[in-house]
Scaffold this motif. Structure first.
Motif, PDB file in Angstrom:
ATOM      1  N   ARG A   1     -40.827  20.459   7.334  1.00  0.00           N
ATOM      2  CA  ARG A   1     -39.802  19.552   7.160  1.00  0.00           C
ATOM      3  C   ARG A   1     -40.014  18.756   6.041  1.00  0.00           C
ATOM      4  O   ARG A   1     -40.929  18.179   5.577  1.00  0.00           O
ATOM      5  CB  ARG A   1     -39.579  18.431   8.465  1.00  0.00           C
TER       6      ARG A   1
ATOM      7  N   THR B   1     -37.821  15.975   3.524  1.00  0.00           N
ATOM      8  CA  THR B   1     -36.801  15.092   3.888  1.00  0.00           C
ATOM      9  C   THR B   1     -36.789  13.867   2.963  1.00  0.00           C
ATOM     10  O   THR B   1     -37.774  13.466   2.416  1.00  0.00           O
ATOM     11  CB  THR B   1     -36.574  14.596   5.252  1.00  0.00           C
TER      12      THR B   1
ATOM     13  N   THR C   1     -31.128  16.703   1.453  1.00  0.00           N
ATOM     14  CA  THR C   1     -31.473  15.655   2.214  1.00  0.00           C
ATOM     15  C   THR C   1     -32.425  16.021   3.091  1.00  0.00           C
ATOM     16  O   THR C   1     -33.315  15.154   3.517  1.00  0.00           O
ATOM     17  CB  THR C   1     -30.267  14.785   2.553  1.00  0.00           C
ATOM     18  N   ASP C   2     -32.488  17.251   3.619  1.00  0.00           N
ATOM     19  CA  ASP C   2     -33.371  17.741   4.663  1.00  0.00           C
ATOM     20  C   ASP C   2     -33.281  19.205   4.729  1.00  0.00           C
ATOM     21  O   ASP C   2     -32.537  19.803   4.578  1.00  0.00           O
ATOM     22  CB  ASP C   2     -32.830  17.016   5.974  1.00  0.00           C
TER      23      ASP C   2
ATOM     24  N   THR D   1     -32.922  25.134   8.890  1.00  0.00           N
ATOM     25  CA  THR D   1     -31.543  24.384   8.510  1.00  0.00           C
ATOM     26  C   THR D   1     -31.850  23.418   7.354  1.00  0.00           C
ATOM     27  O   THR D   1     -32.976  23.004   7.465  1.00  0.00           O
ATOM     28  CB  THR D   1     -30.999  23.615   9.712  1.00  0.00           C
TER      29      THR D   1
ATOM     30  N   SER E   1     -29.755  20.447   5.130  1.00  0.00           N
ATOM     31  CA  SER E   1     -28.798  19.601   4.880  1.00  0.00           C
ATOM     32  C   SER E   1     -28.691  19.115   3.372  1.00  0.00           C
ATOM     33  O   SER E   1     -29.784  18.679   2.958  1.00  0.00           O
ATOM     34  CB  SER E   1     -29.109  18.377   5.902  1.00  0.00           C
TER      35      SER E   1
ATOM     36  N   SER F   1     -21.736  15.462   3.566  1.00  0.00           N
ATOM     37  CA  SER F   1     -23.159  15.779   3.910  1.00  0.00           C
ATOM     38  C   SER F   1     -22.810  17.020   5.004  1.00  0.00           C
ATOM     39  O   SER F   1     -21.900  16.923   5.728  1.00  0.00           O
ATOM     40  CB  SER F   1     -23.724  14.685   4.881  1.00  0.00           C
TER      41      SER F   1
ATOM     42  N   ASP G   1     -24.806  20.489   6.849  1.00  0.00           N
ATOM     43  CA  ASP G   1     -25.690  20.880   7.707  1.00  0.00           C
ATOM     44  C   ASP G   1     -25.522  22.684   7.492  1.00  0.00           C
ATOM     45  O   ASP G   1     -24.718  23.087   8.009  1.00  0.00           O
ATOM     46  CB  ASP G   1     -26.045  20.760   9.096  1.00  0.00           C
TER      47      ASP G   1
END
Length: 242
Positions: free
Chosen positions: A63, A65, A77-78, A92, A94, A101, A103
């Motif tokens: 991850r 982020t 952002t992620d 996924t 983001s 925003s 996803d």
């Protein structure tokens, strides 16, 4: 005064003084050696071991982020999912794009990135750089992934040792240093800073568990921080083109 001179010239006295001096120095030297031994391996050795572990794992959960993407920036952002050394990624991302925003399910395999773009049907072949994002499959490769940051980190210093992990059952030690901008750019292509401050949290079995990366990740934007979390080392998954 005469007595002191006479004592200093006396061989027996001189030998006695030497023995007393040696007796005082030896315990001090032993304590110093023990203190150095208790410090553990050098930070460079620990980080090199973490790089080796990361390079050799079959796959893991990853991850990346941030919670402080600068205002007005189109960027990542992620990102979270399973990354393998195929290299491949299934997860996924983001992003902030056109002020919104979004996803986006993503599969990266065979050097191509496929995404389910909102308001479109099926999967599309995309360039993640268009959205300010790296190819997620590359993030655990030795030359363009987080492993390359470990190898390029200079000025390493050891920080605190704490407990962490899902059940608070891991011993994590922090190591901080600096990564040159050109190396960070290979991992996160949008980055434009000259240098980046990094802090690694490494387990006592040589797994990089978390990395915080701080610097200028988007041209002409303020300093920000990305946090990387790596868990489930040894994961295997057959990731195929959608």
């Amino acid at each position: 005064m005469w007595k002191a001179d006479a004592m200093s010239r006396n061989p027996t006295v001189r030998r006695g003084l030497a023995v007393l001096l040696l007796a005082a120095v030896v315990p001090l030297a032993a304590c110093t050696s023990k203190a150095k031994a208790d410090e553990g391996p050098a930070p460079e050795a620990v980080v090199a071991a973490a790089k080796k572990t990361l390079d050799e794992t079959s796959g893991l959960y990853l991850r990346l982020t941030t919670d402080n993407l600068p205002d007005g920036i189109a960027g990542l952002t992620d990102a979270d999912g399973i990354a393998t050394h195929a290299p491949a990624f299934d997860g996924t991302i983001s992003i902030i794009f056109a002020g919104q925003s979004v996803d986006v399910p993503v599969v990266s395999v065979g050097g191509k990135v496929f995404a389910q773009i909102p308001l479109t049907v099926g999967w599309s072949d995309v360039d993640p750089g268009d959205y300010g994002a790296p190819d997620p499959a590359a993030l655990i490769t030795p030359d363009r992934g987080f492993s390359s940051l470990l190898a390029a980190t200079t000025g390493l210093t050891k920080g605190e040792t704490v407990r962490g992990g899902a059940n608070n059952d891991e011993i994590l030690t922090e190591y901080s240093g600096t990564v040159p901008g050109q190396v960070m750019h290979q991992v996160i292509p949008s980055s434009s800073g000259a240098n980046f401050s990094v802090t690694y949290s490494i387990t006592d079995d040589d797994q990089l568990r978390e990395a915080t990366l701080t610097g200028v990740f988007y041209k002409d934007s303020p300093v920000m921080t990305y946090t990387v979390t790596l868990t489930d080392y040894g994961t295997t998954k057959n990731i195929a083109k959608p």
